[in-house]
Design a protein around this motif. Structure first.
Motif, PDB file in Angstrom:
ATOM      1  N   VAL A 170       0.839  -1.200   0.000  1.00  0.00           N
ATOM      2  CA  VAL A 170       0.000   0.000   0.000  1.00  0.00           C
ATOM      3  C   VAL A 170       0.873   1.249   0.000  1.00  0.00           C
ATOM      4  CG1 VAL A 170      -1.673   1.329   1.359  1.00  0.00           C
ATOM      5  CG2 VAL A 170      -1.987  -1.117   1.062  1.00  0.00           C
ATOM      6  N   LYS A 171       1.970   1.188   0.721  1.00  0.00           N
ATOM      7  CA  LYS A 171       2.910   2.319   0.744  1.00  0.00           C
ATOM      8  C   LYS A 171       3.472   2.577  -0.657  1.00  0.00           C
ATOM      9  CE  LYS A 171       6.706   3.850   3.648  1.00  0.00           C
ATOM     10  NZ  LYS A 171       7.642   3.469   4.700  1.00  0.00           N
ATOM     11  N   LYS A 172       3.809   1.499  -1.368  1.00  0.00           N
ATOM     12  CA  LYS A 172       4.311   1.617  -2.735  1.00  0.00           C
ATOM     13  C   LYS A 172       3.216   2.156  -3.665  1.00  0.00           C
ATOM     14  CE  LYS A 172       6.536  -1.221  -6.258  1.00  0.00           C
ATOM     15  NZ  LYS A 172       6.970  -2.581  -6.597  1.00  0.00           N
ATOM     16  N   LEU A 173       1.987   1.687  -3.470  1.00  0.00           N
ATOM     17  CA  LEU A 173       0.857   2.161  -4.267  1.00  0.00           C
ATOM     18  C   LEU A 173       0.622   3.649  -4.047  1.00  0.00           C
ATOM     19  CD1 LEU A 173      -1.629   1.583  -6.083  1.00  0.00           C
ATOM     20  CD2 LEU A 173      -2.888   1.128  -3.973  1.00  0.00           C
ATOM     21  N   LYS A 174       0.769   4.101  -2.819  1.00  0.00           N
ATOM     22  CA  LYS A 174       0.565   5.516  -2.506  1.00  0.00           C
ATOM     23  C   LYS A 174       1.508   6.398  -3.329  1.00  0.00           C
ATOM     24  CE  LYS A 174       0.992   8.851   1.202  1.00  0.00           C
ATOM     25  NZ  LYS A 174       1.547   9.097   2.517  1.00  0.00           N
ATOM     26  N   VAL A 175       2.745   5.966  -3.453  1.00  0.00           N
ATOM     27  CA  VAL A 175       3.715   6.732  -4.247  1.00  0.00           C
ATOM     28  C   VAL A 175       3.245   6.828  -5.693  1.00  0.00           C
ATOM     29  CG1 VAL A 175       6.071   6.714  -5.142  1.00  0.00           C
ATOM     30  CG2 VAL A 175       5.654   6.179  -2.738  1.00  0.00           C
ATOM     31  N   GLU A 176       2.753   5.719  -6.237  1.00  0.00           N
ATOM     32  CA  GLU A 176       2.289   5.718  -7.633  1.00  0.00           C
ATOM     33  C   GLU A 176       1.031   6.563  -7.819  1.00  0.00           C
ATOM     34  OE1 GLU A 176       3.744   4.359 -10.363  1.00  0.00           O
ATOM     35  OE2 GLU A 176       5.427   3.927  -9.031  1.00  0.00           O
ATOM     36  N   VAL A 177       0.107   6.500  -6.884  1.00  0.00           N
ATOM     37  CA  VAL A 177      -1.169   7.216  -7.009  1.00  0.00           C
ATOM     38  C   VAL A 177      -0.974   8.723  -6.969  1.00  0.00           C
ATOM     39  CG1 VAL A 177      -3.354   7.679  -5.818  1.00  0.00           C
ATOM     40  CG2 VAL A 177      -2.602   5.338  -6.169  1.00  0.00           C
ATOM     41  N   PHE A 178      -0.053   9.186  -6.149  1.00  0.00           N
ATOM     42  CA  PHE A 178       0.106  10.625  -5.980  1.00  0.00           C
ATOM     43  C   PHE A 178       1.146  11.252  -6.906  1.00  0.00           C
ATOM     44  CE2 PHE A 178      -1.996   9.600  -1.953  1.00  0.00           C
ATOM     45  CZ  PHE A 178      -3.001  10.536  -2.002  1.00  0.00           C
ATOM     46  N   LYS A 179       1.639  10.490  -7.888  1.00  0.00           N
ATOM     47  CA  LYS A 179       2.521  11.075  -8.895  1.00  0.00           C
ATOM     48  C   LYS A 179       1.712  12.042  -9.752  1.00  0.00           C
ATOM     49  CE  LYS A 179       6.011   7.547  -9.662  1.00  0.00           C
ATOM     50  NZ  LYS A 179       6.501   6.548 -10.624  1.00  0.00           N
ATOM     51  N   GLU A 180       2.339  13.101 -10.187  1.00  0.00           N
ATOM     52  CA  GLU A 180       1.645  14.107 -11.007  1.00  0.00           C
ATOM     53  C   GLU A 180       1.321  13.585 -12.406  1.00  0.00           C
ATOM     54  OE1 GLU A 180       0.419  17.037 -10.197  1.00  0.00           O
ATOM     55  OE2 GLU A 180       1.048  16.693  -8.134  1.00  0.00           O
ATOM     56  N   GLU A 181       2.165  12.723 -12.950  1.00  0.00           N
ATOM     57  CA  GLU A 181       1.949  12.251 -14.321  1.00  0.00           C
ATOM     58  C   GLU A 181       1.034  11.029 -14.395  1.00  0.00           C
ATOM     59  OE1 GLU A 181       5.767  10.386 -12.832  1.00  0.00           O
ATOM     60  OE2 GLU A 181       5.077  12.423 -12.946  1.00  0.00           O
ATOM     61  N   THR A 182       0.448  10.627 -13.278  1.00  0.00           N
ATOM     62  CA  THR A 182      -0.457   9.493 -13.269  1.00  0.00           C
ATOM     63  C   THR A 182      -1.757   9.867 -13.982  1.00  0.00           C
ATOM     64  OG1 THR A 182       0.460   8.728 -11.185  1.00  0.00           O
ATOM     65  CG2 THR A 182      -1.669   7.851 -11.799  1.00  0.00           C
ATOM     66  N   HIS A 183      -2.195   9.000 -14.882  1.00  0.00           N
ATOM     67  CA  HIS A 183      -3.440   9.236 -15.601  1.00  0.00           C
ATOM     68  C   HIS A 183      -4.139   7.910 -15.873  1.00  0.00           C
ATOM     69  CE1 HIS A 183      -0.427   8.430 -18.698  1.00  0.00           C
ATOM     70  NE2 HIS A 183      -1.423   7.883 -19.372  1.00  0.00           N
ATOM     71  N   PHE A 184      -5.411   7.981 -16.164  1.00  0.00           N
ATOM     72  CA  PHE A 184      -6.201   6.795 -16.464  1.00  0.00           C
ATOM     73  C   PHE A 184      -6.089   6.476 -17.947  1.00  0.00           C
ATOM     74  CE2 PHE A 184      -9.422   3.716 -15.857  1.00  0.00           C
ATOM     75  CZ  PHE A 184     -10.141   3.686 -17.030  1.00  0.00           C
ATOM     76  N   SER A 185      -5.924   5.191 -18.243  1.00  0.00           N
ATOM     77  CA  SER A 185      -5.895   4.756 -19.628  1.00  0.00           C
ATOM     78  C   SER A 185      -6.487   3.350 -19.708  1.00  0.00           C
ATOM     79  CB  SER A 185      -4.460   4.743 -20.151  1.00  0.00           C
ATOM     80  OG  SER A 185      -4.433   4.208 -21.448  1.00  0.00           O
ATOM     81  N   TRP A 186      -7.355   3.137 -20.697  1.00  0.00           N
ATOM     82  CA  TRP A 186      -7.935   1.810 -20.865  1.00  0.00           C
ATOM     83  C   TRP A 186      -6.877   0.788 -21.227  1.00  0.00           C
ATOM     84  CZ3 TRP A 186     -12.212   0.544 -18.797  1.00  0.00           C
ATOM     85  CH2 TRP A 186     -13.249   1.457 -18.677  1.00  0.00           C
ATOM     86  N   SER A 187      -5.784   1.217 -21.822  1.00  0.00           N
ATOM     87  CA  SER A 187      -4.722   0.278 -22.205  1.00  0.00           C
ATOM     88  C   SER A 187      -4.067  -0.379 -20.990  1.00  0.00           C
ATOM     89  CB  SER A 187      -3.669   0.987 -23.056  1.00  0.00           C
ATOM     90  OG  SER A 187      -3.021   1.981 -22.284  1.00  0.00           O
ATOM     91  N   ASN A 188      -4.255   0.204 -19.807  1.00  0.00           N
ATOM     92  CA  ASN A 188      -3.719  -0.426 -18.604  1.00  0.00           C
ATOM     93  C   ASN A 188      -4.457  -1.717 -18.252  1.00  0.00           C
ATOM     94  OD1 ASN A 188      -1.932   1.686 -18.272  1.00  0.00           O
ATOM     95  ND2 ASN A 188      -3.261   2.807 -16.875  1.00  0.00           N
ATOM     96  N   PHE A 189      -5.655  -1.895 -18.802  1.00  0.00           N
ATOM     97  CA  PHE A 189      -6.477  -3.050 -18.471  1.00  0.00           C
ATOM     98  C   PHE A 189      -6.486  -4.108 -19.567  1.00  0.00           C
ATOM     99  CE2 PHE A 189      -8.133   0.529 -16.081  1.00  0.00           C
ATOM    100  CZ  PHE A 189      -8.126  -0.009 -14.809  1.00  0.00           C
ATOM    101  N   LYS A 190      -5.788  -3.880 -20.673  1.00  0.00           N
ATOM    102  CA  LYS A 190      -5.734  -4.853 -21.758  1.00  0.00           C
ATOM    103  C   LYS A 190      -4.727  -5.940 -21.429  1.00  0.00           C
ATOM    104  CE  LYS A 190      -7.131  -1.620 -25.313  1.00  0.00           C
ATOM    105  NZ  LYS A 190      -6.744  -0.905 -26.516  1.00  0.00           N
ATOM    106  N   LYS A 191      -5.022  -7.152 -21.893  1.00  0.00           N
ATOM    107  CA  LYS A 191      -4.095  -8.254 -21.697  1.00  0.00           C
ATOM    108  C   LYS A 191      -2.896  -8.076 -22.619  1.00  0.00           C
ATOM    109  CE  LYS A 191      -7.396 -11.773 -20.332  1.00  0.00           C
ATOM    110  NZ  LYS A 191      -7.929 -13.111 -20.632  1.00  0.00           N
ATOM    111  N   SER A 192      -1.733  -8.443 -22.098  1.00  0.00           N
ATOM    112  CA  SER A 192      -0.531  -8.362 -22.939  1.00  0.00           C
ATOM    113  C   SER A 192      -0.437  -9.618 -23.795  1.00  0.00           C
ATOM    114  CB  SER A 192       0.718  -8.208 -22.085  1.00  0.00           C
ATOM    115  OG  SER A 192       0.844  -9.331 -21.246  1.00  0.00           O
TER     116      SER A 192
END
Length: 96
Positions: free
Chosen positions: A72-94
């Motif tokens: 959760v601590k690691k997730l917090k760092v990622e969530v509060f980054k300024e360049e974080t944005h939502f993208s549907w491509s994050n949910f596509k299978k590789s």
């Protein structure tokens, strides 16, 4: 149309992260309490016809709670980054 901007207030993010931290801390503390309680009262659990001390289960839960807290601590760092944005491509299978 691959990327959408979704506005989430910082207050909502803080609220959700606080909930996750509370959950992780609760898991860790309850695991520790189970360990102490099992040690004092000599409690054991039957698993596959073997007696396992409750202390061991408490330690396992404590470990998993601590690991979740670090995640959760690691997730917090990622969530509060300024360049974080939502993208549907994050949910596509590789395609690997």
């Amino acid at each position: 149309m691959d990327q959408y901007t979704i506005q989430t207030s910082k207050q909502k993010k803080i609220f959700v992260m606080a909930g996750l931290f509370i959950l992780a801390t609760s898991i860790t503390l309850l695991g520790f309490a189970l360990s102490i309680f099992s040690l004092i009262n000599n409690i054991s659990f039957t698993v596959l016809s073997s007696q396992i001390p409750g202390f061991v289960f408490g330690l396992a839960i404590t470990f998993l709670g601590a690991r979740y807290f670090l995640a959760v601590k690691k997730l917090k760092v990622e969530v509060f980054k300024e360049e974080t944005h939502f993208s549907w491509s994050n949910f596509k299978k590789s395609n690997t």
